[in-house]
Design an enzyme around this catalytic site. Sequence first.
Site, PDB file in Angstrom:
ATOM      1  N   LYS A  14       0.827  -1.212   0.000  1.00 16.65           N
ATOM      2  CA  LYS A  14       0.000   0.000   0.000  1.00 16.65           C
ATOM      3  C   LYS A  14       0.860   1.260   0.000  1.00 16.65           C
ATOM      4  O   LYS A  14       0.561   2.210  -0.727  1.00 16.65           O
ATOM      5  CB  LYS A  14      -0.937   0.017   1.218  1.00 16.65           C
ATOM      6  CG  LYS A  14      -1.927  -1.147   1.242  1.00 16.65           C
ATOM      7  CD  LYS A  14      -2.927  -1.031   2.382  1.00 16.65           C
ATOM      8  CE  LYS A  14      -2.317  -1.141   3.758  1.00 16.65           C
ATOM      9  NZ  LYS A  14      -1.901  -2.498   4.158  1.00 16.65           N
ATOM     10  N   ARG A  89     -10.143   0.434   8.985  1.00 17.65           N
ATOM     11  CA  ARG A  89      -9.688  -0.922   9.263  1.00 17.65           C
ATOM     12  C   ARG A  89     -10.725  -1.722  10.030  1.00 17.65           C
ATOM     13  O   ARG A  89     -10.497  -2.893  10.323  1.00 17.65           O
ATOM     14  CB  ARG A  89      -8.429  -0.830  10.123  1.00 17.65           C
ATOM     15  CG  ARG A  89      -7.204  -1.500   9.516  1.00 17.65           C
ATOM     16  CD  ARG A  89      -6.034  -1.075  10.395  1.00 17.65           C
ATOM     17  NE  ARG A  89      -4.870  -1.856  10.244  1.00 17.65           N
ATOM     18  CZ  ARG A  89      -3.775  -1.445   9.603  1.00 17.65           C
ATOM     19  NH1 ARG A  89      -3.747  -0.304   8.966  1.00 17.65           N
ATOM     20  NH2 ARG A  89      -2.709  -2.204   9.586  1.00 17.65           N
ATOM     21  N   ARG A 128      11.042  -7.222   4.749  1.00 19.37           N
ATOM     22  CA  ARG A 128      10.910  -5.841   5.225  1.00 19.37           C
ATOM     23  C   ARG A 128      11.460  -5.704   6.647  1.00 19.37           C
ATOM     24  O   ARG A 128      12.009  -4.667   7.007  1.00 19.37           O
ATOM     25  CB  ARG A 128       9.430  -5.428   5.174  1.00 19.37           C
ATOM     26  CG  ARG A 128       9.197  -3.961   5.496  1.00 19.37           C
ATOM     27  CD  ARG A 128       7.785  -3.520   5.171  1.00 19.37           C
ATOM     28  NE  ARG A 128       6.870  -3.750   6.266  1.00 19.37           N
ATOM     29  CZ  ARG A 128       5.559  -3.495   6.230  1.00 19.37           C
ATOM     30  NH1 ARG A 128       5.015  -3.021   5.132  1.00 19.37           N
ATOM     31  NH2 ARG A 128       4.795  -3.726   7.266  1.00 19.37           N
ATOM     32  N   ARG A 134      10.944  -1.522  12.159  1.00 22.37           N
ATOM     33  CA  ARG A 134       9.656  -1.554  12.850  1.00 22.37           C
ATOM     34  C   ARG A 134       9.597  -2.747  13.791  1.00 22.37           C
ATOM     35  O   ARG A 134       9.746  -3.890  13.366  1.00 22.37           O
ATOM     36  CB  ARG A 134       8.511  -1.634  11.831  1.00 22.37           C
ATOM     37  CG  ARG A 134       8.121  -0.291  11.285  1.00 22.37           C
ATOM     38  CD  ARG A 134       7.089  -0.408  10.180  1.00 22.37           C
ATOM     39  NE  ARG A 134       5.876  -1.128  10.568  1.00 22.37           N
ATOM     40  CZ  ARG A 134       4.801  -1.204   9.804  1.00 22.37           C
ATOM     41  NH1 ARG A 134       4.787  -0.602   8.625  1.00 22.37           N
ATOM     42  NH2 ARG A 134       3.746  -1.874  10.210  1.00 22.37           N
ATOM     43  N   ARG A 146      -0.965  -9.673  13.455  1.00 31.88           N
ATOM     44  CA  ARG A 146      -1.462  -8.620  12.549  1.00 31.88           C
ATOM     45  C   ARG A 146      -2.257  -9.236  11.397  1.00 31.88           C
ATOM     46  O   ARG A 146      -3.273  -8.698  10.984  1.00 31.88           O
ATOM     47  CB  ARG A 146      -0.292  -7.795  12.008  1.00 31.88           C
ATOM     48  CG  ARG A 146       0.160  -6.732  13.009  1.00 31.88           C
ATOM     49  CD  ARG A 146       1.561  -6.272  12.750  1.00 31.88           C
ATOM     50  NE  ARG A 146       1.755  -5.679  11.451  1.00 31.88           N
ATOM     51  CZ  ARG A 146       2.929  -5.660  10.809  1.00 31.88           C
ATOM     52  NH1 ARG A 146       3.985  -6.207  11.361  1.00 31.88           N
ATOM     53  NH2 ARG A 146       3.023  -5.094   9.639  1.00 31.88           N
TER      54      ARG A 146
HETATM   55  P1  ADP Z   1       0.628  -2.808   8.187  1.00 32.58           P
HETATM   56  O1  ADP Z   1      -0.504  -2.570   7.222  1.00 32.58           O
HETATM   57  O2  ADP Z   1       1.889  -3.269   7.521  1.00 32.58           O
HETATM   58  O3  ADP Z   1       0.254  -3.715   9.342  1.00 32.58           O
HETATM   59  P2  ADP Z   1       0.430  -0.047   9.198  1.00 32.58           P
HETATM   60  O4  ADP Z   1       1.565   0.886   9.195  1.00 32.58           O
HETATM   61  O5  ADP Z   1      -0.733   0.271   8.320  1.00 32.58           O
HETATM   62  O6  ADP Z   1       1.064  -1.454   8.868  1.00 32.58           O
HETATM   63  O7  ADP Z   1      -0.154  -0.207  10.688  1.00 32.58           O
HETATM   64  C1  ADP Z   1       0.682  -0.521  11.784  1.00 32.58           C
HETATM   65  C2  ADP Z   1      -0.130  -0.591  13.077  1.00 32.58           C
HETATM   66  O8  ADP Z   1      -0.731   0.697  13.346  1.00 32.58           O
HETATM   67  C3  ADP Z   1      -1.306  -1.563  13.098  1.00 32.58           C
HETATM   68  O9  ADP Z   1      -0.913  -2.881  13.409  1.00 32.58           O
HETATM   69  C4  ADP Z   1      -2.193  -0.936  14.194  1.00 32.58           C
HETATM   70  O10 ADP Z   1      -1.698  -1.224  15.481  1.00 32.58           O
HETATM   71  C5  ADP Z   1      -2.012   0.555  13.968  1.00 32.58           C
HETATM   72  N1  ADP Z   1      -3.053   1.092  13.048  1.00 32.58           N
HETATM   73  C6  ADP Z   1      -2.832   1.601  11.798  1.00 32.58           C
HETATM   74  N2  ADP Z   1      -3.988   1.987  11.226  1.00 32.58           N
HETATM   75  C7  ADP Z   1      -4.971   1.711  12.141  1.00 32.58           C
HETATM   76  C8  ADP Z   1      -6.394   1.861  12.148  1.00 32.58           C
HETATM   77  N3  ADP Z   1      -7.049   2.374  11.099  1.00 32.58           N
HETATM   78  N4  ADP Z   1      -7.074   1.463  13.252  1.00 32.58           N
HETATM   79  C9  ADP Z   1      -6.449   0.964  14.313  1.00 32.58           C
HETATM   80  N5  ADP Z   1      -5.118   0.777  14.371  1.00 32.58           N
HETATM   81  C10 ADP Z   1      -4.375   1.145  13.301  1.00 32.58           C
END
Ligand code: ADP
Length: 192
Positions: A14, A89, A128, A134, A146
Amino acid sequence: MIHIVLFGPPGAGKGTQAARLVERYKLIHLSTGDIFRRNIKDSTELGKLAKSYMDAGNLVPDEVTIKMLESEVEAHPRAKGFIFDGFPRTEKQALALDSFLTSRNEKIKCMLALIVDDAELSARLLNRAKTSGRADDADPEVVANRIDVYKRETAPVAEYYNKHGKYAEVYGVGNMDDISKRLFKALEEHEQ
Ligand code: ADP
């Protein structure tokens, strides 16, 4: 205004593809994950709150996330539109986004979903982890959680957009330029 939701499991690409959509359509990219990570780095109250959830690979509570997203949108009054990456999400977030946009006389044009098979996702995330720095990439248990959370809470959000005729799928494996072209085409062919 064009608002797009970019959707897909962790490791779907993404972030990479959002940058290309930004370049082509001059939109603002809002990644909730990036915003949380910035807040953690800056030790804000929001960052302190989000950290424990993120470190475990769980979602940050909806109320907090929705409020944060809305204030980010409001911070860009001159935007031509947004790419929402990592948001919504949960179904609750999707409903909140709809009513927020409706109150501004705006709407989501469509959700673009990147489709990547599980084996490819695991390989990408392992890779990654070597460079992202991270914490949530480094621990295989957290990565597994996740993916679990994605399947349980996030995947149903696609059905929400599908029901409203706002869903398009793009195959997310292969050459990155080809994937971008597929996304542009899906967006431009989308009716709404
Ligand atoms: P990825 O899609 O690789 O898991 P992101 O950077 O999108 O990574 O998200 C990392 C973390 O940030 C998630 O595991 C969650 O804890 C938090 N997070 C991100 N977006 C949301 C959301 N819309 N609602 C709740 N938590 C979120």
